[in-house]
Motif scaffolding. Structure first.
Motif, short mmCIF file in Angstrom:
data_model
loop_
_atom_site.label_atom_id
_atom_site.label_comp_id
_atom_site.label_asym_id
_atom_site.label_seq_id
_atom_site.Cartn_x
_atom_site.Cartn_y
_atom_site.Cartn_z
N ARG A 79 -3.53 3.63 -0.31
CA ARG A 79 -4.11 2.93 -1.45
C ARG A 79 -3.32 1.65 -1.74
NH1 ARG A 79 -5.41 5.68 -7.35
NH2 ARG A 79 -6.36 3.83 -8.31
N LYS A 90 1.29 7.42 1.58
CA LYS A 90 1.22 8.82 1.15
C LYS A 90 0.04 9.10 0.22
CE LYS A 90 6.06 10.23 1.68
NZ LYS A 90 5.81 11.46 2.47
N ASN A 91 -0.58 8.04 -0.26
CA ASN A 91 -1.76 8.19 -1.11
C ASN A 91 -2.96 7.52 -0.42
OD1 ASN A 91 -3.49 8.75 -3.24
ND2 ASN A 91 -2.66 7.16 -4.59
N GLU A 119 9.87 8.86 -0.35
CA GLU A 119 9.35 7.63 -0.98
C GLU A 119 10.45 6.78 -1.60
OE1 GLU A 119 5.76 7.85 -3.35
OE2 GLU A 119 5.45 9.89 -2.63
N SER A 157 -1.28 -1.37 -3.46
CA SER A 157 -0.25 -1.27 -4.50
C SER A 157 0.06 -2.65 -5.07
CB SER A 157 1.02 -0.64 -3.92
OG SER A 157 2.07 -0.63 -4.86
N GLU A 207 0.84 -1.19 0.00
CA GLU A 207 0.00 0.00 0.00
C GLU A 207 0.88 1.24 0.00
OE1 GLU A 207 -2.26 -0.45 3.61
OE2 GLU A 207 -0.62 0.25 4.89
N ASN A 208 0.29 2.35 -0.35
CA ASN A 208 1.01 3.62 -0.38
C ASN A 208 0.45 4.55 0.70
OD1 ASN A 208 2.29 6.01 -0.92
ND2 ASN A 208 1.55 6.23 -3.02
N GLN A 260 4.84 -0.67 -3.86
CA GLN A 260 4.99 0.20 -2.70
C GLN A 260 4.49 -0.53 -1.45
OE1 GLN A 260 2.73 3.44 -4.53
NE2 GLN A 260 4.52 4.74 -4.33
N THR A 261 5.15 -0.26 -0.33
CA THR A 261 4.73 -0.87 0.93
C THR A 261 4.70 0.18 2.03
OG1 THR A 261 6.90 -1.44 1.86
CG2 THR A 261 5.96 -2.97 0.23
N ASN A 262 4.22 -0.24 3.20
CA ASN A 262 4.16 0.64 4.37
C ASN A 262 5.41 0.51 5.24
OD1 ASN A 262 3.62 -1.97 5.23
ND2 ASN A 262 2.17 -1.33 6.82
#
Length: 453
Positions: free
Chosen positions: A347, A343-344, A451, A349, A340-341, A414-416
């Motif tokens: 959301r 920063k978005n 990022e 990923s 997930e992203n 993307q990851t957390n």
């Protein structure tokens, strides 16, 4: 003991169950959707059966196809893992009807404890402290308003069949109630096919503490200590640890109550009693009648394989341990690694995983289904793995987790990972000064990372 078990799940929990079966010398059958044919759990199992399309409703929630796969492969038992059909009483009953052992509690127990309003009634009967609220389900909006006025705002409106933070809304004042009630009701109907609601007093900024239990078919009930699951985002757990930082006297009271609750409902197999803790008081909120995502932290401090114990109990074996045989060692922390992203708005990923490097070393464990070249699919939950560490104390466990997150490499999606890393450096978290509002109150600073770092 069973000779063959079908694993009715996917992802890291399917891999985790298959591994325990391997250790026990039990053959396994993996079920998979059309898009999961290359998943790790399919490759590790002794046999595999495709049960439908990419949609969960066509595959992992397709009871008839799963039962057919079990019968076709000669599987004596089904382990449902967590999510999907793990807390579905109709599926457990179908297994019972077909002469297949469901590795979990009886269907009537799942039905009883899975319905949050019924579970609340049972706990009141057992003398377990509960959050003030409706005695059972709320029949309509007007009754809900009356109950909210009685217990005073803020109130929490919850779906009786809910879970995972869905079908849940907070009304901070009476002007908010109607919209919150109808929104939660609609969400519950869409998510669970059940719009039955109940209402509780909203306990602001509590700790979320849960007790792990094991119960055999002969009335023996054990607790394996408690876990702190307070680091949450939108009611979804992010980081868990064991033991929690509560006092010994409070811990003893909570574990005693958890055992009392299990005995009252004649519970069998592994389960979790969840509590909210505020001002040194605790309140029952729900029981999870399945293995939990965060079970590894309990395994790390007890050295007990909970999945293996589930299988033994389902096979009719007595618990060989007594409560005095269970000893707790050190401290363990788990971080959920999500595709997930942050920063978005977090959301998901999905995509191709180009490179994956898993941290290792003393007291470091990574439960996952990913490998270099695997695909992270958009059809399912975004969790791709769980980083678990163990140290002789909390400070050492935190340092190990910080190092493990630094070493972890996941390229292509993307990851957390950075988000989790910053939580592990927040002064309030380091001091143990946190509750369920932690992420919300620190979100701005937790998103201050590059990022590309």
């Amino acid at each position: 003991m069973f000779q063959k078990i079908l694993v009715a799940n996917r992802g890291e929990i399917a891999v985790r169950i298959i591994r325990s079966c391997m250790y026990m010398g039990i053959k396994t059958v993996a079920v998979y959707s059309e898009v999961d044919k290359d998943s790790l759990h399919v490759q590790l199992a002794d046999e595999s059966v495709c049960i439908g399309g990419a949609k969960s409703s066509e595959s992992y929630l397709n009871m008839e196809n799963i039962i057919s796969a079990a019968i076709h492969t000669g599987s004596e038992a089904i382990h449902p893992g967590f999510g999907f059909l793990s807390e579905n009483p109709a599926f457990a009953e179908l297994c019972e009807t077909c002469g297949i052992v469901f590795i979990g509690p009886k269907s009537h127990t799942i039905s009883l404890m899975g319905n949050k309003s019924k579970a609340r009634e049972m706990m009141i009967q057992a003398g377990v402290p509960v959050v003030p609220g409706s005695e059972g389900s709320v029949k309509d909006l007007n009754e809900g308003k009356a109950i909210a006025e009685k217990i005073t705002y803020p109130v929490l409106i919850k779906a009786s069949a809910g879970g995972g933070g869905r079908g849940m809304r907070i009304a901070f004042k009476k002007e908010d109630f109607s919209t919150a009630f109808e929104t939660a009701k609609t969400e519950a109907k869409n998510a669970f096919g059940d719009q039955t609601m109940y209402i509780e007093k909203y306990i602001e900024n509590p700790k979320h503490i849960e007790v792990q239990v094991l119960c055999d078919k002969y009335g023996n009930v054990l607790h394996l200590g408690e876990r702190d699951c307070s680091i949450q985002r939108r009611n979804q757990k992010v980081i868990e640890e064991a033991p929690s930082l509560i006092s010994k006297s409070l811990r003893d009271k909570m574990t005693d109550v958890a055992i009392k609750a299990c005995k009252h409902v004649q519970y069998e197999n592994a389960g979790t009693i969840e509590f909210l803790v505020s001002n040194n008081e605790f309140y029952f909120i729900e029981m999870n009648t399945r293995i939990q995502v965060e079970h590894p932290v309990t395994e790390m401090i007890t050295q007990i394989d909970i999945i293996s114990e589930q299988i033994k109990i389902a096979a009719g074996e007595k618990l060989v341990m007594k409560q005095n045989d269970i000893h707790f060692h050190g401290h363990s922390i788990e971080c959920r690694i999500n595709a997930e992203n942050p920063k978005n708005q977090f959301r998901p990923s999905p995509g191709d995983l180009h490179l994956f490097h898993m941290p290792s070393g003393p007291g470091v464990r990574f439960d996952s289904f990913i490998y270099s070249g695997s695909k992270i699919l958009p059809h399912y939950d975004s969790m791709i793995g769980k980083m678990i560490v163990h140290g002789k104390n909390r400070d050492e466990a935190i340092k190990k987790m910080q190092a493990a997150l630094e070493e972890l490499v996941v390229q292509g999606i993307q990851t957390n990972q950075s988000f989790l890393y910053l939580i592990l450096h927040e002064p309030c978290y380091l001091k143990g000064d946190f509750d369920t509002s932690f992420i919300e109150s620190h979100l701005e600073s937790l998103l201050e990372y590059d990022e590309h770092e």
